[in-house]
Design an enzyme around this catalytic site. Sequence first.
Site, PDB file in Angstrom:
ATOM      1  CE  LYS A  91      -4.751   1.275   1.886  1.00 47.65           C
ATOM      2  NZ  LYS A  91      -5.341   1.620   0.356  1.00 47.65           N
ATOM      3  CD  GLU A 109      -5.870  -3.120  -7.225  1.00 44.96           C
ATOM      4  OE1 GLU A 109      -6.437  -3.451  -5.983  1.00 44.96           O
ATOM      5  OE2 GLU A 109      -4.718  -2.861  -7.066  1.00 44.96           O
TER       6      GLU A 109
HETATM    7  N1  PDD Z   1      -7.892   2.245  -1.029  1.00 47.46           N
HETATM    8  N2  PDD Z   1      -7.485  -1.721  -4.088  1.00 47.46           N
HETATM    9  C1  PDD Z   1      -6.563  -0.394  -3.926  1.00 47.46           C
HETATM   10  C2  PDD Z   1      -5.726   0.130  -5.247  1.00 47.46           C
HETATM   11  C3  PDD Z   1      -7.065   0.491  -3.089  1.00 47.46           C
HETATM   12  O1  PDD Z   1      -6.464   1.850  -2.961  1.00 47.46           O
HETATM   13  C4  PDD Z   1      -7.822   0.079  -2.043  1.00 47.46           C
HETATM   14  C5  PDD Z   1      -8.180   0.920  -0.993  1.00 47.46           C
HETATM   15  C6  PDD Z   1      -8.466  -1.189  -2.328  1.00 47.46           C
HETATM   16  C7  PDD Z   1      -9.342  -1.830  -1.035  1.00 47.46           C
HETATM   17  O2  PDD Z   1      -8.887  -2.059  -0.001  1.00 47.46           O
HETATM   18  P1  PDD Z   1      -9.613  -1.721   1.537  1.00 47.46           P
HETATM   19  O3  PDD Z   1     -10.672  -2.854   1.269  1.00 47.46           O
HETATM   20  O4  PDD Z   1      -8.550  -2.518   2.501  1.00 47.46           O
HETATM   21  O5  PDD Z   1      -9.897  -0.518   1.718  1.00 47.46           O
HETATM   22  C8  PDD Z   1      -8.079  -2.222  -3.426  1.00 47.46           C
HETATM   23  C9  PDD Z   1      -8.219   3.019   0.220  1.00 47.46           C
HETATM   24  C10 PDD Z   1      -9.491   2.960   0.757  1.00 47.46           C
HETATM   25  C11 PDD Z   1      -7.839   4.535  -0.079  1.00 47.46           C
HETATM   26  O6  PDD Z   1      -6.693   4.522  -0.747  1.00 47.46           O
HETATM   27  O7  PDD Z   1      -8.357   5.422   0.238  1.00 47.46           O
END
Ligand code: PDD
Length: 278
Positions: free
Chosen positions: A146, A179
């Site tokens: 992340k 995604e």
């Molecule tokens: N984003 N894929 C990507 C590229 C993301 O940035 C996110 C989440 C997800 C989903 O992950 P989760 O369910 O853990 O939120 C998948 C966050 C919310 C953001 O950047 O604000």
Amino acid sequence: MPEIAYVNGKFLPLEQATVSVEDRGYQFADAVYEVVRTYRGRPFGLDEHLARLFRSLAAIQLEHHLDDGQLKSLINEAIQRGGFPETLVYIQISRGVAKRHRGVPDSYEPVFVMTVRELPDTRHIREHGITIVTVPDNRWGRCDIKSVGLLPNVLAYQTAHQAGANDAVFVEADGTINEATAANIFIIHRGRLLTPPEGPKILSGITRGNILDAARAAGIPAAERRITRTELLCADEAFLSSTTAEVVPILSVDGQKIGTGSLSLRIYEQFTKKFSSA
Ligand code: PDD
């Protein structure tokens, strides 16, 4: 209600929070982040979010002295201080401030930043759904980390908006879908829930994991496997999942309508049981 930030040991009003222009997060995207939300005032999936944060930190070899218990109490304190009905907590850890050079400094002090604001109301998009376009996946090979390096996501989102759509889904040259710009993707095909497998091509979403559990708990078979753009276009139903938006039905892909239906709703309802009982 004041929006709050926490920068290296101090809580302060968001507008007063600053980091150095020589922060490596700012200059090289040498930083990782997490986004946590509350349900009924309590952080959801905090253990999973923190485990993912520690995985991201380890993956970029960012040395730190953070520990799970300390982070949990800091996040809970931040939520209490904010006092919002529901809260969105953003956490970012960079490799700190250093003279601009690609080499990782021999020693560095990580910069820990947290912002605390009211959770935006996403009920509208959850109830109405969104349109998406597909874009080539031109991101790096470690989308499981992340990382704050989100320029391809920003540009893909912009491409979607310029095309009159709400979001973009990354697709590889062979048609594999990965995604969306800030969410995972699911399709329903002949009564089965499908989503791309974990690995370096996607972020392993915390919501994604909980949705898979919820589907199985609702008696809907679920599998993690490669999905192609053609399968997405022919899906019975499709949706995105993320912390902030939860489950968002996809109405169309590249202008082609996708069915909306009852299975996604059943899965969402099962998912909500997780936090109503949490
Ligand atoms: N984003 N894929 C990507 C590229 C993301 O940035 C996110 C989440 C997800 C989903 O992950 P989760 O369910 O853990 O939120 C998948 C966050 C919310 C953001 O950047 O604000």
